[in-house]
Design a protein around this motif. Sequence first.
Motif, mmCIF file in Angstrom:
data_model
loop_
_atom_site.group_PDB
_atom_site.id
_atom_site.type_symbol
_atom_site.label_atom_id
_atom_site.label_comp_id
_atom_site.label_asym_id
_atom_site.label_seq_id
_atom_site.Cartn_x
_atom_site.Cartn_y
_atom_site.Cartn_z
ATOM 1 N N GLY A 191 0.801 -1.223 0.000
ATOM 2 C CA GLY A 191 0.000 0.000 0.000
ATOM 3 C C GLY A 191 0.830 1.268 0.000
ATOM 4 O O GLY A 191 0.291 2.369 0.174
ATOM 5 N N ALA A 192 2.134 1.130 -0.220
ATOM 6 C CA ALA A 192 3.023 2.296 -0.160
ATOM 7 C C ALA A 192 2.750 3.294 -1.272
ATOM 8 O O ALA A 192 3.050 4.489 -1.133
ATOM 9 C CB ALA A 192 4.484 1.840 -0.233
ATOM 10 N N THR A 193 2.164 2.839 -2.377
ATOM 11 C CA THR A 193 1.910 3.748 -3.498
ATOM 12 C C THR A 193 0.939 4.858 -3.108
ATOM 13 O O THR A 193 1.056 5.984 -3.594
ATOM 14 C CB THR A 193 1.351 2.968 -4.697
ATOM 15 N N SER A 194 -0.012 4.551 -2.243
ATOM 16 C CA SER A 194 -0.984 5.569 -1.827
ATOM 17 C C SER A 194 -0.302 6.775 -1.201
ATOM 18 O O SER A 194 -0.710 7.920 -1.423
ATOM 19 C CB SER A 194 -1.986 4.963 -0.838
ATOM 20 N N ALA A 195 0.735 6.518 -0.412
ATOM 21 C CA ALA A 195 1.457 7.616 0.237
ATOM 22 C C ALA A 195 2.375 8.354 -0.733
ATOM 23 O O ALA A 195 2.873 9.436 -0.417
ATOM 24 C CB ALA A 195 2.274 7.078 1.411
ATOM 25 N N GLN A 196 2.572 7.786 -1.930
ATOM 26 C CA GLN A 196 3.503 8.355 -2.905
ATOM 27 C C GLN A 196 2.782 9.147 -3.996
ATOM 28 O O GLN A 196 3.440 9.755 -4.843
ATOM 29 C CB GLN A 196 4.311 7.219 -3.552
ATOM 30 N N LEU A 197 1.461 9.202 -3.965
ATOM 31 C CA LEU A 197 0.712 9.802 -5.069
ATOM 32 C C LEU A 197 1.043 11.283 -5.274
ATOM 33 O O LEU A 197 1.143 11.750 -6.415
ATOM 34 C CB LEU A 197 -0.793 9.616 -4.851
ATOM 35 N N ASP A 198 1.190 12.033 -4.188
ATOM 36 C CA ASP A 198 1.520 13.457 -4.333
ATOM 37 C C ASP A 198 2.880 13.633 -4.993
ATOM 38 O O ASP A 198 3.067 14.525 -5.838
ATOM 39 C CB ASP A 198 1.507 14.147 -2.969
#
Length: 325
Positions: A191-198
């Motif tokens: 789920g690390a991609t969610s925190a990387q979206l910005d």
Amino acid sequence: MPLRRLLAGRDLVAEVRLALKMSLGGTVAWWIASALGATRPLFAALVPLVAMNGDPFAAVAVSLGRIVGVFAGVGIGVALLDVSISPTWRVAIALVTATLVGIVLRVGQQPNLQVPISALFLIGFAGANTEQFAVQRIWETAIGAAVAILVSSFLWPPDPIRELERRLHRLRQQLATDFAVIADDLATGSGATSAQLDELREHSLEAVRDVFELAPARRALRWSPLRRNDVDLLDDLEERINLGARAARHVRSLGRDVADLHVRDRELATATRHLADALDRGLLGEDRAEPLARAEQELTAARGIGDQMVVAAQLRQLLADLRPE
């Protein structure tokens, strides 16, 4: 550590060169004006300091707006020297008038504060012989402008190629990080991609801004007396920067799908890593056929069901865009 964070991402070589150019320009202008008979030629030394800038995509890294601002401020100050009013009123009128002129002659999106500053300096240093003082300030300002343009053009002139290479290196690092996060998320479901979206969005926007600098870079090289032979180097850089910008757009869309769909698939993760390898080779100007072939094999083996199909489609679009034309 605080100092390292403060200096991170900055082109310190270019900044030091700019400081040396400004210092040399101011010193040479002062020396020339003094040799021609000026006393305390402040404006001759001032113009190179305020006019030179570090814009790597300018044909001449001099702000003509600031030079015009100095002349305008000197003109306003000269006009007010012969007006019989108190010093306070003279300063007040000069500041109001010069600030309004500075709004008209703005630099970028900001008022040209060089106009009121120059007017204030002229009034503050005026002597008894106002006519002689005014004439001297005008021609010494012209000397400063000429020296600023010459020094900026022939001493470490703007280097668009170096700046674009620096930005391409930054983009390579960013895309490598983005791909690594997405691949890990696909492999482990972290789920690390969610925190990387910005960050994905910002990296894509930065890549687009780099593309927009290509035209000014080409124009600057053509007009530069010492850099015009570098135009041929820009063609290869332009191709790689455009490749990086397209890839950043794909990665942004891929990251959004991975974050929304919570897909976990090892074949897709492996394909993502191969595509990242192919992109990195492409940004370096190297052959990328081998990792592209491996990525295509993994995508062929991947399961084409459900949400995996959406992510696989994004990866296939990226694969198609990475193929050499």
